[in-house]
Scaffold this motif. Structure first.
Motif, PDB file in Angstrom:
ATOM      1  N   VAL A  57       0.854  -1.186   0.000  1.00 44.28           N
ATOM      2  CA  VAL A  57       0.000   0.000   0.000  1.00 44.28           C
ATOM      3  C   VAL A  57       0.889   1.234   0.000  1.00 44.28           C
ATOM      4  O   VAL A  57       1.818   1.338   0.814  1.00 44.28           O
ATOM      5  CB  VAL A  57      -0.919   0.027   1.233  1.00 44.28           C
ATOM      6  N   VAL A  58       0.609   2.152  -0.910  1.00 45.93           N
ATOM      7  CA  VAL A  58       1.338   3.416  -0.965  1.00 45.93           C
ATOM      8  C   VAL A  58       0.413   4.534  -0.506  1.00 45.93           C
ATOM      9  O   VAL A  58      -0.762   4.579  -0.895  1.00 45.93           O
ATOM     10  CB  VAL A  58       1.848   3.711  -2.384  1.00 45.93           C
ATOM     11  N   ALA A  59       0.944   5.434   0.325  1.00 46.19           N
ATOM     12  CA  ALA A  59       0.164   6.570   0.813  1.00 46.19           C
ATOM     13  C   ALA A  59       1.027   7.822   0.792  1.00 46.19           C
ATOM     14  O   ALA A  59       2.219   7.766   1.104  1.00 46.19           O
ATOM     15  CB  ALA A  59      -0.333   6.310   2.228  1.00 46.19           C
ATOM     16  N   PHE A  60       0.429   8.953   0.425  1.00 44.12           N
ATOM     17  CA  PHE A  60       1.080  10.245   0.559  1.00 44.12           C
ATOM     18  C   PHE A  60       0.583  10.872   1.857  1.00 44.12           C
ATOM     19  O   PHE A  60      -0.633  10.966   2.089  1.00 44.12           O
ATOM     20  CB  PHE A  60       0.749  11.160  -0.612  1.00 44.12           C
ATOM     21  N   VAL A  61       1.513  11.307   2.691  1.00 45.13           N
ATOM     22  CA  VAL A  61       1.183  11.895   4.001  1.00 45.13           C
ATOM     23  C   VAL A  61       1.699  13.322   3.992  1.00 45.13           C
ATOM     24  O   VAL A  61       2.916  13.548   3.961  1.00 45.13           O
ATOM     25  CB  VAL A  61       1.818  11.089   5.144  1.00 45.13           C
ATOM     26  N   SER A  62       0.789  14.290   4.018  1.00 43.04           N
ATOM     27  CA  SER A  62       1.170  15.675   3.758  1.00 43.04           C
ATOM     28  C   SER A  62       0.471  16.642   4.697  1.00 43.04           C
ATOM     29  O   SER A  62      -0.620  16.354   5.214  1.00 43.04           O
ATOM     30  CB  SER A  62       0.813  16.021   2.302  1.00 43.04           C
ATOM     31  N   GLY A  63       1.090  17.792   4.873  1.00 45.49           N
ATOM     32  CA  GLY A  63       0.424  18.879   5.580  1.00 45.49           C
ATOM     33  C   GLY A  63      -0.560  19.618   4.696  1.00 45.49           C
ATOM     34  O   GLY A  63      -1.338  20.441   5.185  1.00 45.49           O
ATOM     35  N   ARG A  64      -0.542  19.347   3.415  1.00 43.68           N
ATOM     36  CA  ARG A  64      -1.482  19.984   2.487  1.00 43.68           C
ATOM     37  C   ARG A  64      -2.919  19.580   2.803  1.00 43.68           C
ATOM     38  O   ARG A  64      -3.192  18.461   3.228  1.00 43.68           O
ATOM     39  CB  ARG A  64      -1.188  19.542   1.066  1.00 43.68           C
ATOM     40  N   SER A  65      -3.846  20.495   2.553  1.00 44.46           N
ATOM     41  CA  SER A  65      -5.254  20.122   2.585  1.00 44.46           C
ATOM     42  C   SER A  65      -5.492  19.023   1.558  1.00 44.46           C
ATOM     43  O   SER A  65      -4.819  18.964   0.521  1.00 44.46           O
ATOM     44  CB  SER A  65      -6.136  21.331   2.252  1.00 44.46           C
ATOM     45  N   LEU A  66      -6.442  18.141   1.858  1.00 47.27           N
ATOM     46  CA  LEU A  66      -6.693  17.000   0.982  1.00 47.27           C
ATOM     47  C   LEU A  66      -7.000  17.445  -0.439  1.00 47.27           C
ATOM     48  O   LEU A  66      -6.495  16.858  -1.409  1.00 47.27           O
ATOM     49  CB  LEU A  66      -7.852  16.168   1.537  1.00 47.27           C
ATOM     50  N   VAL A  67      -7.792  18.487  -0.596  1.00 45.13           N
ATOM     51  CA  VAL A  67      -8.176  18.935  -1.937  1.00 45.13           C
ATOM     52  C   VAL A  67      -6.956  19.398  -2.712  1.00 45.13           C
ATOM     53  O   VAL A  67      -6.820  19.106  -3.910  1.00 45.13           O
ATOM     54  CB  VAL A  67      -9.252  20.044  -1.848  1.00 45.13           C
ATOM     55  N   HIS A  87      -1.932  16.780   7.740  1.00 40.46           N
ATOM     56  CA  HIS A  87      -1.177  16.053   8.771  1.00 40.46           C
ATOM     57  C   HIS A  87      -1.972  14.901   9.379  1.00 40.46           C
ATOM     58  O   HIS A  87      -1.752  14.528  10.534  1.00 40.46           O
ATOM     59  CB  HIS A  87      -0.732  17.016   9.877  1.00 40.46           C
ATOM     60  N   GLY A  88      -2.902  14.339   8.611  1.00 43.57           N
ATOM     61  CA  GLY A  88      -3.640  13.173   9.090  1.00 43.57           C
ATOM     62  C   GLY A  88      -5.006  13.478   9.667  1.00 43.57           C
ATOM     63  O   GLY A  88      -5.618  12.606  10.289  1.00 43.57           O
ATOM     64  N   ALA A  89      -5.512  14.692   9.441  1.00 44.37           N
ATOM     65  CA  ALA A  89      -6.870  15.018   9.893  1.00 44.37           C
ATOM     66  C   ALA A  89      -7.918  14.670   8.846  1.00 44.37           C
ATOM     67  O   ALA A  89      -9.120  14.676   9.137  1.00 44.37           O
ATOM     68  CB  ALA A  89      -6.975  16.501  10.257  1.00 44.37           C
ATOM     69  N   GLU A  90      -7.479  14.368   7.626  1.00 43.32           N
ATOM     70  CA  GLU A  90      -8.411  13.955   6.569  1.00 43.32           C
ATOM     71  C   GLU A  90      -7.692  12.971   5.649  1.00 43.32           C
ATOM     72  O   GLU A  90      -6.477  13.047   5.454  1.00 43.32           O
ATOM     73  CB  GLU A  90      -8.939  15.164   5.795  1.00 43.32           C
ATOM     74  N   PHE A  91      -8.472  12.026   5.110  1.00 43.94           N
ATOM     75  CA  PHE A  91      -7.907  10.930   4.321  1.00 43.94           C
ATOM     76  C   PHE A  91      -8.682  10.764   3.020  1.00 43.94           C
ATOM     77  O   PHE A  91      -9.856  11.132   2.924  1.00 43.94           O
ATOM     78  CB  PHE A  91      -7.975   9.610   5.098  1.00 43.94           C
ATOM     79  N   TRP A  92      -7.994  10.159   2.047  1.00 49.12           N
ATOM     80  CA  TRP A  92      -8.662   9.633   0.857  1.00 49.12           C
ATOM     81  C   TRP A  92      -8.404   8.136   0.844  1.00 49.12           C
ATOM     82  O   TRP A  92      -7.258   7.692   0.833  1.00 49.12           O
ATOM     83  CB  TRP A  92      -8.138  10.264  -0.424  1.00 49.12           C
ATOM     84  N   VAL A  93      -9.485   7.360   0.854  1.00 46.57           N
ATOM     85  CA  VAL A  93      -9.390   5.901   0.868  1.00 46.57           C
ATOM     86  C   VAL A  93      -9.790   5.381  -0.510  1.00 46.57           C
ATOM     87  O   VAL A  93     -10.910   5.643  -0.968  1.00 46.57           O
ATOM     88  CB  VAL A  93     -10.318   5.307   1.947  1.00 46.57           C
TER      89      VAL A  93
END
Length: 259
Positions: A57-67, A87-93
């Motif tokens: 599983v690959v994930a990008f973990v960023s301080g950017r807003s999800l949009v 920073h992990g307050a919102e995700f795209w699954v």
């Protein structure tokens, strides 16, 4: 065999691997205009190879807003890559879409007020830009000279200290971020690990906030620091191209072992 090769071999054999990657400065060069950021071709190829590898599983973990993260990552609804924004307050699954940890109307109203105050208070400073974020805002100073950058940060620090002293403050490469959510990249990686059932994690990043995630890794995990700076990472690479090479070798070895 180098220490990095040994660690790659160990990760390649793990039953279920999570490869969690910061974006800016790790997969994409830092840009004066943040929304111009895009993955280098070699980094994209490495990400694609890992996403296609067995039980990976690959994930990008960023301080950017999800949009915004979806835009710069060129991430569409069919993408296999997971996203952790803010920073992990919102995700795209993948297959499910966006998942947020909840909205707070009062906090969002304060966010808008403080952002407007920060914009007005720093409008006279050349090269300073206030970036809207889902749970706060960022003060960008990459295009400002040292004096204007210091003044901008001092001004906004005072505004937040006066009006929202409970907010979290983070520093990065020519940015100071303020947020009413307190999640960090450590909690983002922990949530991703649980969601995907990972038996091992590789996390790579280049900045101060990435060290939260690197420091949280367990004995069977591997942290990678891209570029200079103090780090708890077990592996250090000089630049994005070198990280892309490491990730490509991991994908190849994992495919060889598990296919």
């Amino acid at each position: 065999m180098t220490a990095a090769d040994d660690l790659i071999g160990r990760l390649a054999a793990s039953p279920r691997l999570l490869v969690a990657l910061d974006f800016d400065g790790t997969l994409s060069p830092l840009e004066d205009e943040p929304m111009d950021a895009r993955m280098l071709p070699a980094a994209r190829d490495a990400v694609d190879a890992l996403a296609a590898a067995p039980e990976t599983v690959v994930a990008f973990v960023s301080g950017r807003s999800l949009v915004d993260l979806r835009v710069i990552a060129e991430h569409d609804d069919a993408a296999a890559v997971w996203l952790a924004g803010s920073h992990g307050a919102e995700f795209w699954v993948p297959g499910e879409g966006p998942v947020s940890h909840g909205d707070d109307e009062e906090a969002a109203a304060l966010r808008d007020t403080l952002r407007a105050h920060a914009e007005r208070a720093t409008a006279h400073l050349d090269g300073v830009w206030i970036e809207p974020k889902t749970f706060g805002f960022g003060v960008h100073t990459r295009r400002a000279d040292a004096a204007d950058a210091a003044e901008a940060n001092s001004i906004v620090d005072a505004i937040v200290a006066e009006e929202a002293p409970h907010w979290r403050r983070r520093t990065g490469h020519n940015i100071v971020e303020f947020a009413f959510r307190h999640e960090g990249k450590d909690s983002a990686v922990a949530e991703l690990r649980e969601r995907v059932g990972a038996t091992a994690v590789l996390f790579a990043g280049d900045d101060v906030t990435d060290e939260d995630a690197i420091a949280s890794l367990g004995a069977g995990d591997v942290g990678v620091r891209v570029g200079e700076g103090e780090s708890a990472a077990a592996v250090r690479v000089p630049d994005i191209a070198a990280l892309a090479d490491l990730l490509t070798r991991l994908a190849q070895e994992r495919t060889r072992l598990l296919a």
